[in-house]
Design a protein around this motif. Sequence first.
Motif, PDB file in Angstrom:
ATOM      1  N   UNK A   1       0.834  -1.206   0.000  1.00 30.76           N
ATOM      2  CA  UNK A   1       0.000   0.000   0.000  1.00 30.76           C
ATOM      3  C   UNK A   1       0.868   1.254   0.000  1.00 30.76           C
ATOM      4  N   UNK A   2       2.035   1.195  -0.636  1.00 34.90           N
ATOM      5  CA  UNK A   2       2.925   2.353  -0.647  1.00 34.90           C
ATOM      6  C   UNK A   2       2.408   3.442  -1.580  1.00 34.90           C
ATOM      7  N   UNK A   3       2.477   3.220  -2.883  1.00 25.85           N
ATOM      8  CA  UNK A   3       1.990   4.202  -3.854  1.00 25.85           C
ATOM      9  C   UNK A   3       0.691   3.762  -4.502  1.00 25.85           C
ATOM     10  N   UNK A   4       0.248   2.554  -4.193  1.00 27.23           N
ATOM     11  CA  UNK A   4      -1.014   2.022  -4.703  1.00 27.23           C
ATOM     12  C   UNK A   4      -1.378   0.822  -3.850  1.00 27.23           C
ATOM     13  N   UNK A   5      -2.646   0.427  -3.887  1.00 27.91           N
ATOM     14  CA  UNK A   5      -3.093  -0.732  -3.126  1.00 27.91           C
ATOM     15  C   UNK A   5      -2.997  -1.975  -4.008  1.00 27.91           C
ATOM     16  N   UNK A   6      -2.249  -2.973  -3.542  1.00 23.61           N
ATOM     17  CA  UNK A   6      -1.998  -4.200  -4.287  1.00 23.61           C
ATOM     18  C   UNK A   6      -2.664  -5.365  -3.555  1.00 23.61           C
ATOM     19  N   UNK A   7      -3.444  -6.167  -4.295  1.00 30.12           N
ATOM     20  CA  UNK A   7      -4.097  -7.346  -3.736  1.00 30.12           C
ATOM     21  C   UNK A   7      -3.387  -8.599  -4.233  1.00 30.12           C
ATOM     22  N   UNK A   8      -3.357  -9.629  -3.402  1.00 25.90           N
ATOM     23  CA  UNK A   8      -2.701 -10.873  -3.786  1.00 25.90           C
ATOM     24  C   UNK A   8      -3.535 -12.060  -3.311  1.00 25.90           C
ATOM     25  N   UNK A   9      -3.324 -13.200  -3.988  1.00 25.42           N
ATOM     26  CA  UNK A   9      -3.891 -14.449  -3.509  1.00 25.42           C
ATOM     27  C   UNK A   9      -2.753 -15.347  -3.051  1.00 25.42           C
TER      28      UNK A   9
END
Length: 311
Positions: A60-68
């Motif tokens: 969540x630094x410069x954008x929100x990243x989702x992972x599985x």
Amino acid sequence: MNAVRQKTLADSVTLSGVGVHSGALSQLSVSPAPSDTGIVFHRSDSKQSVRAGRSAVRGSDLATVLRDKNGPAVSTVEHLMASFAGLGIDNAHVEIDGPEVPILDGSADVFVSAFENVGLVETDRARRYLKVLKPIRIENGQSFGELLPYDAGLRIEVEIDFDHAAIGRQRYAATLSPDVFRRELAPARTFGFVADVERLWQAGYALGASLENTICLDGNGVLNETGLRFADEFVRHKALDAVGDLAIAGLPLMGRYRSYRGGHKLNFAVVDALLSDRSAYEIVEARVPARRPLHGLAGVAVATPAYAPDL
């Protein structure tokens, strides 16, 4: 609160564009989903699927990243998540063939227009809310973010302070509703500084940024020939980001969110702190009248047993 039943799209929409950080072209399709589905992302190229929620956040630094379980699935979901939250869309399937949600024009305006063009429908289930019961606060130097009890829905109070003549100190405050989101937040675009570009490129960010999707600033002011959409577009975009980041809680929030000099990382840290303290929130469910309400009829939230979001 103005939503009694859960909502989804009436039909599917398809959009395409480049990712602001990866520079990669991708196409996404957003489709209706049944009650209690939430927002689920499907990568058609890698066969990954992930439900947007606290446990799925990888960065969540410069954008929100989702992972599985297999690793990063999709990044820069915040403008799309803000559009769902701002319009009151609880359930949707998002199919995407690339690693990053398209930045489009740098705002949430295109998402909102696409969703409203196909329309929204209510499902047969009551809407659930995550009600803040006590203050939760995260500080990082001069920055802070906090959630406070507030019974009238989600209130956003965001303040920024940049040492730049075009920005300076700006503040935005409003209680969220579809109309407020549509008019006051959705058109606000992301922004960046020319002085930071080389550093971001070296770190693998902003590879798709351009004057078509980003408000660019140099030492003298705004470089975009079209100028600003709002005199305080910068803080409005920070508020837009906050709406999207808070949606990672998994249920619509009932609380007052305040931040000063915040960003994605701080916003998510507050959500994480809230969900880590079971005494800080409860799940409340809108009381559904026996007969279907007229459009716009307000519901009443009452505490009832319900699942906790993504604990």
